[in-house]
Design a protein around this motif. Structure first.
Motif, short mmCIF file in Angstrom:
data_model
loop_
_atom_site.label_atom_id
_atom_site.label_comp_id
_atom_site.label_asym_id
_atom_site.label_seq_id
_atom_site.Cartn_x
_atom_site.Cartn_y
_atom_site.Cartn_z
N ALA A 46 23.42 -2.74 3.41
CA ALA A 46 23.58 -2.60 1.95
C ALA A 46 22.75 -3.69 1.27
N ILE A 47 22.31 -3.40 0.05
CA ILE A 47 21.58 -4.40 -0.74
C ILE A 47 22.40 -4.69 -2.00
N ILE A 48 22.41 -5.96 -2.41
CA ILE A 48 23.11 -6.31 -3.65
C ILE A 48 22.06 -6.59 -4.72
N LEU A 49 22.05 -5.74 -5.74
CA LEU A 49 21.15 -5.93 -6.89
C LEU A 49 21.99 -6.49 -8.02
N SER A 77 14.52 1.88 -6.45
CA SER A 77 13.69 2.97 -5.91
C SER A 77 12.96 2.53 -4.64
N LYS A 78 12.77 1.21 -4.47
CA LYS A 78 11.95 0.74 -3.34
C LYS A 78 12.75 0.40 -2.08
N THR A 79 14.05 0.16 -2.26
CA THR A 79 14.80 -0.42 -1.15
C THR A 79 14.93 0.53 0.06
N SER A 80 14.97 -0.09 1.25
CA SER A 80 15.18 0.72 2.46
C SER A 80 16.65 0.66 2.88
N ALA A 81 17.47 -0.03 2.10
CA ALA A 81 18.91 -0.11 2.41
C ALA A 81 19.55 1.27 2.24
N ASP A 82 20.69 1.48 2.93
CA ASP A 82 21.39 2.77 2.79
C ASP A 82 22.27 2.77 1.55
N LYS A 83 22.73 1.57 1.17
CA LYS A 83 23.70 1.48 0.07
C LYS A 83 23.24 0.42 -0.91
N ILE A 84 23.50 0.69 -2.18
CA ILE A 84 23.17 -0.29 -3.23
C ILE A 84 24.46 -0.70 -3.93
N ILE A 85 24.75 -2.00 -3.95
CA ILE A 85 25.88 -2.50 -4.75
C ILE A 85 25.24 -3.08 -6.00
N LEU A 86 25.53 -2.47 -7.13
CA LEU A 86 24.91 -2.93 -8.38
C LEU A 86 25.88 -3.87 -9.10
N CYS A 87 25.53 -5.15 -9.14
CA CYS A 87 26.36 -6.11 -9.87
C CYS A 87 25.77 -6.23 -11.27
N ALA A 96 20.17 3.12 -11.17
CA ALA A 96 19.84 2.95 -9.75
C ALA A 96 20.03 4.28 -9.01
N LYS A 97 21.10 5.01 -9.35
CA LYS A 97 21.35 6.32 -8.72
C LYS A 97 20.23 7.31 -9.08
N LEU A 98 19.79 7.26 -10.33
CA LEU A 98 18.71 8.17 -10.75
C LEU A 98 17.41 7.85 -10.00
N MET A 99 17.18 6.57 -9.76
CA MET A 99 15.96 6.17 -9.05
C MET A 99 16.04 6.48 -7.56
N SER A 100 17.26 6.45 -7.02
CA SER A 100 17.46 6.68 -5.58
C SER A 100 18.60 7.67 -5.37
N PRO A 101 18.40 8.94 -5.75
CA PRO A 101 19.53 9.90 -5.71
C PRO A 101 20.12 10.13 -4.32
N ASN A 102 19.33 9.84 -3.27
CA ASN A 102 19.86 10.09 -1.93
C ASN A 102 20.63 8.91 -1.35
N LYS A 103 20.65 7.81 -2.09
CA LYS A 103 21.39 6.64 -1.58
C LYS A 103 22.77 6.58 -2.22
N LYS A 104 23.65 5.84 -1.58
CA LYS A 104 24.97 5.63 -2.18
C LYS A 104 24.89 4.39 -3.05
N VAL A 105 25.29 4.54 -4.32
CA VAL A 105 25.25 3.42 -5.26
C VAL A 105 26.68 3.11 -5.69
N TYR A 106 27.04 1.83 -5.68
CA TYR A 106 28.40 1.44 -6.04
C TYR A 106 28.37 0.42 -7.17
N LEU A 107 29.39 0.51 -8.03
CA LEU A 107 29.57 -0.48 -9.10
C LEU A 107 30.94 -1.13 -8.85
#
Ligand code: 13P
Ligand code: SF4
Length: 329
Positions: A46-49, A77-87, A96-107
């Motif tokens: 996972a990546i923390i943005l 849109s660039k990350t190779s992580a499977d999951k994005i935690i958006l802080c 973030a979800k619009l940029m990477s629709p195939n990834k799981k994005v969490y708030l």
């Protein structure tokens, strides 16, 4: 401007940098959470943005990238992580979800809203488009996916003028921040049709207050976010996005500075620029402050608070965000 922390330091090293802003008793609660989050995010790929307004223990402690809203969209849109935690806040996670629709994005907290995003709906935009047929719609990225779906191109405070001028038209509908609209109209010949939205944090600053601070602090550099009222921008030395402000301090190293924006950001920038003296306004964004380490850990452990958008909305809204990132800064 972004802070890259792929090889995150241990909690003790982090505290050396930010101890000025966090009492020791509080740090004792943060430290084990930071260690757990940094271990778990690697295990889960996972990546923390994090946005620049997040508190120092998030910004310096667990964020892989800390940046303004434009850079967060690009990084998503660039990350190779499977999951994005958006802080940050809800519109940033949706973007973030619009940029990477195939990834799981969490708030980490779904109540992290934004007064600008909630000031306008998709239906409001449709009514405006009927009133001004053929006039393109530029929406600030601080809007919901429904509004973005009705939008020709998005912008942030880092590229608003450039985006408006890229359309090569003489009029645009510019939503929803009336003060950013005013700032843009002063920097372009394009006629701006605006909306009455405001940011509850930046609208509180006044030109009078800025002039008083200047008179009590000779030589101080005042740098303001374009969401501030026009008299605040006029009284300031520089206006720019949050990352524009970070860059200004880093490159100019003023003796004394005031960042006319959300309060946590001054702590984050001061930690990276220890020779600069900061005069700190104390306007906190109640939405940004909904995010904390416990909620981030919960998100990672239990994979809760996922951003879900239907395909139709993604398809319509994504175009306006992609177009913005293609225009750049
Ligand atoms: P930036 O795009 O400048 O980071 O601003 C986002 C925001 O919400 C400011 O209030
Ligand atoms: Fe929205 Fe203002 Fe908070 Fe930014 S600071 S998220 S614009 S309410």
């Amino acid at each position: 401007m972004s802070v890259q922390q792929q090889n995150l330091p241990r909690a003790k090293e982090i505290y050396n940098k930010i101890s000025k802003f966090i009492p020791e008793a509080e740090w004792k609660i943060h430290a084990p959470l930071i260690e757990k989050i940094n271990k778990l995010k690697k295990e889960k790929n996972a990546i923390i943005l994090a946005h620049n307004y997040q508190t120092p223990e998030i910004y310096h402690g667990v964020a892989d990238i800390a940046a303004d809203s434009l850079a967060l969209a690009v990084e998503a849109s660039k990350t190779s992580a499977d999951k994005i935690i958006l802080c940050g806040v809800h519109f940033m996670a949706e973007t973030a979800k619009l940029m990477s629709p195939n990834k799981k994005v969490y708030l980490p907290d779904m109540q992290a809203g934004c007064s600008l995003a909630s000031s306008i709906t998709g239906k409001d935009v449709r009514i405006l488009k009927e009133k001004y047929p053929g006039v393109p719609v530029v929406s600030y990225v601080n809007t919901s996916a429904d509004v973005k779906a009705e939008t020709d191109v998005c912008c942030t405070s880092a590229n608003a003028v450039k985006v408006v001028e890229s359309l090569k038209v003489d009029r645009v509908i510019f939503l929803p921040d009336q003060y950013l609209a005013d700032y843009v109209s002063k920097n372009t010949k394009v006629k701006i049709i605006s909306w009455k939205g405001t940011c509850i944090v930046h609208e509180q600053f006044t030109g009078k207050e800025i002039k008083e601070i200047k008179s009590h602090n000779p030589g101080i550099k005042i740098i303001a976010h374009p969401e501030c009222p026009p008299d605040v921008i006029e009284a300031s030395d520089f206006a720019g996005s949050t990352s524009g402000m970070v860059k200004y301090v880093k490159e100019n190293q003023p003796k004394k500075v005031m960042l006319v924006t959300e309060c946590s950001m001054s702590d984050n920038v001061e930690a990276d620029n220890p020779k600069v003296e900061f005069i700190k306004p104390c306007n906190l964004c109640p939405y940004m402050k909904k995010i904390d380490l416990k909620k981030i850990l919960n998100c990672l452990e239990n994979e809760t608070n996922e951003i879900v958008l239907d395909n139709k909305t993604i398809e319509a809204a994504r175009k306006s965000v992609i177009r913005m990132t293609e225009i750049g800064r």
